[in-house]
Design an enzyme around this catalytic site. Structure first.
Site: not given
Length: 451
Positions: A151, A182, A184-185, A187, A226, A260, A358
């Site tokens: 995903k 799709g 995150g909430p 798929v 990660e 990141c 961040e």
């Protein structure tokens, strides 16, 4: 449908289908069905498939670079020098590790210790290094004998489509690799919670990582995370300050500040703080926001309007909390596109929001320290622990400081990134490692046979 927006022009450049829970279930079902045969495929054949994937990516390097420039705003120079070559190197390095006897097993007393595939892997990847993070999960999983459902981020899905074409062209059997676009909430959560998924490998925000881990815990899945970072660049008092600041600013602003592991905190001796801020502001002024498709552009846009607004909010917060704005600021630097002005703050203290959270944009905080112990204390005064740097005229001194930093990677005097070395973080920067042998370990189970 999900619209893909070019963050430079603000125009829709494509669409992908928004996947459903039912489509996740179907993809996982295909992966489950394909697993026994793929796991039983000779290791040499899996290695050959991965090498064909690497060759396929290399053959389509220009198309991949242009796609990432268009859908997530990385600059053309960064795409051609980093965003495409790194994934190819990662894939080839993993293939070499396996070809070198990774699955041969080892003797421990009267036991034979073997590595075996973990099963069905859900790979959930971000938008900032789309190809690199997909390859860092998909390739070691495939060569280990796992099957994969990917995903990708809905902000950068077109690169994933190209990878899927390359994987198919490499001869990977049906069901071994699946792609479901799709949100995150929908798929992402369906994959993390799916009872037939054996492992979730996730790269993204710490907040989302916590959610993935919580969902996966219900079925005791293996989880590799990660996550975010707030990396410190520690410039010791004997270092070449000009060189350290120049390299540090370039690192903090790489990929438009959307990395990141970027060194977003510059730690300098208190008596050279003002000089460092001046040097950083001068270096930042050379990162002029512009069209990332042009080869001379050094700073492209934020990936979306929401991300731009988030970064600008942090800049305003820094001003409100008393940090000194040395360059840039919250005002839009261009008339069109989701650009953020390259920003440098001086006089930052470790308790300020811009030094703790961040930001994920081209914002650098310069913090003074009193002595070496104070520098290490400030560097470790964060919930994160992903990257970091040390600059010193004495490499052994720099190494000693690097060993005291609670972080997964430290670069000494601007050392180059290594796509075979383990990549990952301490504390809320996640768990597990990617790349090379250490990354491959995440996608395998360990079995001991006594005889």
């Amino acid at each position: 449908m999900i619209e893909v927006v070019n963050p430079t022009t603000e125009e829709v450049i494509g669409t992908v289908r928004a996947g459903t829970v039912g489509e996740v279930d179907a993809a996982v079902g295909r992966a489950v069905a394909a697993f026994p045969a793929w796991a039983a495929t000779p290791v040499e054949d899996r290695v050959d498939a991965v090498r064909r994937i690497a060759d396929g990516l290399a053959a389509r390097a220009d198309e991949l670079a242009a796609t990432m420039v268009a859908e997530m705003g990385t600059t053309s120079a960064f795409a051609t020098k980093v965003q495409v070559p790194n994934p190819i190197a990662i894939a080839r390095a993993v293939a070499d590790v396996v070809a070198g006897g990774y699955f041969d097993g080892e003797r421990v007393g009267h036991s034979l210790v073997l590595r075996e595939p973990v099963g069905v892997v859900a790979a959930i990847t971000p938008w900032n290094f789309p190809l690199q993070q997909m390859v860092a999960k998909v390739v070691p999983a495939l060569v280990a004998g796992d099957t994969v459902v990917l995903k990708p981020s809905e902000l950068a899905p077109l690169t994933a489509d190209l990878l899927a074409e390359v994987v198919t062209a490499a001869g990977v059997p049906h069901g071994v690799f699946g792609l479901v676009h799709g949100t995150g909430p929908v798929v992402g959560e369906a994959l993390a919670a799916h009872p037939m998924v054996d492992m979730v490998s996730f790269t993204g925000s710490t907040r989302a990582g916590r959610r993935v881990a919580a969902l996966a815990a219900e079925t005791v899945k293996r989880v590799a995370l990660e996550l975010g970072g707030k990396s410190a660049n520690v410039v010791l008092d004997d270092a070449d300050l000009g060189r350290a600041v120049k390299i540090g600013v370039a690192n903090a602003f790489m990929n438009n500040g959307q990395a990141c592991s970027a060194w977003t905190r510059l730690l300098v001796p208190a008596d050279r703080h003002d000089e460092a801020v001046e040097l950083a502001a001068a270096a930042a002024a050379k990162h002029v926001p512009g069209d990332p498709a042009l080869p001379t552009t050094r700073l492209g846009p934020a990936v979306s309007a929401a991300q731009r607004d988030r970064v600008v909010g942090y800049i305003r917060q820094g001003v409100a909390e008393g940090a000194r704005l040395a360059h840039g600021g919250p005002d839009a630097p261009t008339d069109r596109g989701f650009h953020v002005a390259p920003t440098v703050f001086g006089g930052v203290t470790a308790d300020m929001t811009i030094a703790r959270e961040e930001i994920f944009g081209p914002v650098l905080s310069v913090l003074p320290y009193s002595d070496e112990d104070d520098a290490v204390r400030i560097a470790n005064a964060t919930v994160y622990g992903l990257g970091g740097a040390v600059f010193s005229a004495d490499e052994e001194r720099a190494l000693a400081v690097a060993k005291r930093m609670r972080t997964g990677q430290v670069d000494i005097n601007g050392a180059a990134f290594n796509t075979s070395a383990p990549f990952g973080g301490y504390r809320q920067s996640g768990n597990g490692r990617e790349f090379g042998r250490f990354g491959l370990d995440e996608f395998t189970e360990v079995k001991s046979i006594q005889r």
